[in-house]
Design an enzyme around this catalytic site. Sequence first.
Site, PDB file in Angstrom:
ATOM      1  N   ASN A 109      14.715  68.677  92.555  1.00 19.28           N
ATOM      2  CA  ASN A 109      14.209  67.602  93.416  1.00 19.28           C
ATOM      3  C   ASN A 109      14.342  67.887  94.910  1.00 19.28           C
ATOM      4  O   ASN A 109      13.612  67.324  95.716  1.00 19.28           O
ATOM      5  CB  ASN A 109      14.871  66.260  93.067  1.00 19.28           C
ATOM      6  N   LYS A 127      20.832  80.548  90.767  1.00 17.71           N
ATOM      7  CA  LYS A 127      19.867  80.335  89.698  1.00 17.71           C
ATOM      8  C   LYS A 127      19.107  79.047  90.039  1.00 17.71           C
ATOM      9  O   LYS A 127      19.624  77.952  89.875  1.00 17.71           O
ATOM     10  CB  LYS A 127      20.591  80.219  88.346  1.00 17.71           C
ATOM     11  N   PRO A 128      17.865  79.153  90.560  1.00 13.21           N
ATOM     12  CA  PRO A 128      17.092  77.957  90.870  1.00 13.21           C
ATOM     13  C   PRO A 128      16.519  77.351  89.592  1.00 13.21           C
ATOM     14  O   PRO A 128      16.481  78.013  88.544  1.00 13.21           O
ATOM     15  CB  PRO A 128      15.976  78.483  91.779  1.00 13.21           C
ATOM     16  N   GLY A 185      23.220  68.559  89.531  1.00  7.61           N
ATOM     17  CA  GLY A 185      22.386  68.213  88.393  1.00  7.61           C
ATOM     18  C   GLY A 185      22.966  67.038  87.629  1.00  7.61           C
ATOM     19  O   GLY A 185      23.718  66.230  88.180  1.00  7.61           O
ATOM     20  N   SER A 186      22.650  66.955  86.376  1.00  6.53           N
ATOM     21  CA  SER A 186      23.038  65.807  85.568  1.00  6.53           C
ATOM     22  C   SER A 186      24.512  65.849  85.197  1.00  6.53           C
ATOM     23  O   SER A 186      25.129  66.917  85.111  1.00  6.53           O
ATOM     24  CB  SER A 186      22.197  65.755  84.293  1.00  6.53           C
ATOM     25  N   GLU A 194      28.010  68.176  91.902  1.00  7.74           N
ATOM     26  CA  GLU A 194      27.352  66.982  92.455  1.00  7.74           C
ATOM     27  C   GLU A 194      26.436  66.497  91.349  1.00  7.74           C
ATOM     28  O   GLU A 194      25.391  67.079  91.077  1.00  7.74           O
ATOM     29  CB  GLU A 194      26.586  67.336  93.728  1.00  7.74           C
ATOM     30  N   LEU A 195      26.866  65.398  90.701  1.00  6.50           N
ATOM     31  CA  LEU A 195      26.238  64.970  89.458  1.00  6.50           C
ATOM     32  C   LEU A 195      25.444  63.681  89.632  1.00  6.50           C
ATOM     33  O   LEU A 195      25.168  63.253  90.743  1.00  6.50           O
ATOM     34  CB  LEU A 195      27.319  64.817  88.377  1.00  6.50           C
ATOM     35  N   CYS A 221      19.166  61.734  93.780  1.00  4.71           N
ATOM     36  CA  CYS A 221      20.415  61.324  93.133  1.00  4.71           C
ATOM     37  C   CYS A 221      21.102  60.192  93.871  1.00  4.71           C
ATOM     38  O   CYS A 221      21.956  59.507  93.292  1.00  4.71           O
ATOM     39  CB  CYS A 221      21.356  62.515  92.994  1.00  4.71           C
ATOM     40  N   GLU A 239      20.316  55.586  85.192  1.00  2.61           N
ATOM     41  CA  GLU A 239      19.594  56.075  86.358  1.00  2.61           C
ATOM     42  C   GLU A 239      18.126  56.289  85.988  1.00  2.61           C
ATOM     43  O   GLU A 239      17.817  56.989  85.024  1.00  2.61           O
ATOM     44  CB  GLU A 239      20.215  57.389  86.827  1.00  2.61           C
TER      45      GLU A 239
END
Length: 475
Positions: free
Chosen positions: A148, A171-172, A224-225, A246-247, A280, A378
């Site tokens: 995002n 790793k994108p 990510g999640s 960072e979730l 997020c 979410e």
Amino acid sequence: MDKKMYINGEWTGGDLEKLEVRNPATGEVYGSVPMAGEKETRKAIDAAYRAFDSWSQLTAYDRADYLKKLTRLLLENEDEVAEIMTKEMGKPLHESKGEVQYAASYLEWFAEEGKRMYGRIIPPHKQGKHMEVRKQPVGVVGAITPWNFPAAMITRKLGPALAAGCTFVVKPPEETPLTAIKLVELCEEAGIPKGVVNLVTGDPKAIGGELLSNPHVRKITFTGSTQVGKLLMKQAADSVKKISLELGGHAPIIVLDDADVDKAVDGVLASKFRNGGQTCICGNRVYVHEDIHDEFVDKFVKKTKELQVGDGMEEGTMIGPIINKAGFEKIDKHVRNAENQGAEIAAGGEGYEKDGAYFYKPTVLTGVKPAMLIMNEETFGPVAPIQKISSIDEGIKYANQTPFGLAAYVFTESVSKGNKVVNALDYGIIGWNDGVPSAAQAPFGGMKQSGLGREGGKEGLEDYLETKYVSIGTE
């Protein structure tokens, strides 16, 4: 746009199977990247490991010079990077340009912050001792980034890693690797030495597995999640890697009775609909005091209906496509669940598919109840559910009823009420009369199941450093 990976200063992977990248606004193939796995990831890690000694021994000022040059190149190539970002991720072009500037701000900030990796002298407890604390880079960093914010979520990790003296393997995401590749092309142009920055694209399970299991990787940084973050924590435990996460979030917005309604409407719009709600920290639940509820809803709905949906490359677009079908279906599921339980659709309420691309109209739901799915999960889309509250304590109670704690917002003109809310909320980031609180110089991160560690600010550098205590006998 067929691209390769970058390992040890070489563009490679042209002989591998291709992973297609599609434009979410048109459904068309925009480019491709190599489908790499464990073998290629191991090569990238080995290159970073070999480069670590020389890179970490450079002065902080030398490393800052590289980061400053990269910052300049990124800003000079703003238009190209923004266009790539919009075509592979979908956000409106003006937002992509804003992200390029935001991404550059992290490089600029950490170029300077790296010069302040201070240790300290400790007063000894007896004669004949000298006691000190030194800071040193943790080592090779493995970074896994989200789709995002394809540029900023990399530079927010790359900046402090390189400034601290670490080397880097990124790793994108499969959805948006092309922006990452352009950033690495600029790293090469900036003259960053071979092996210091490496990029691997492809199989997320294979690449992630190697990053987590390889003993040369001493830190993992992931955005990510929460579900994936928990898995990474378990895998990192085997080799006791340093990890920052960072979730997911489920951000509440509390609008109190003394709020400036126009300010609150603009703030909620900025928070909720930026990047089509696919952020997020965007507001996911809106709690408005009953005394101003109707006025707020009227003004908010009016402005929401003015937001134009479409291809991010088209002038005037404010809401771009949803990243994929799964994301679209989750959004619609939340809206239908709320509608079936009595919520009213005041704006939007539906989406559409066009040539393999998915769009959802900016939506406002009123009469929302706490048990509805959208108030407990979410959404990650352009939907604003509004629930009426009768007191400040009720707003705080609902806001904290979640296992997540990334970002929260409050709108009030009262210092005492604002401080009460801020002190009571269990969130790592709080916007008070501010719908867009992020900044490179400020710490970004969450509490509870929204993650570990902080990015940005002086705290962002600490996650890439080890603390070494030295006690010297002087007699």
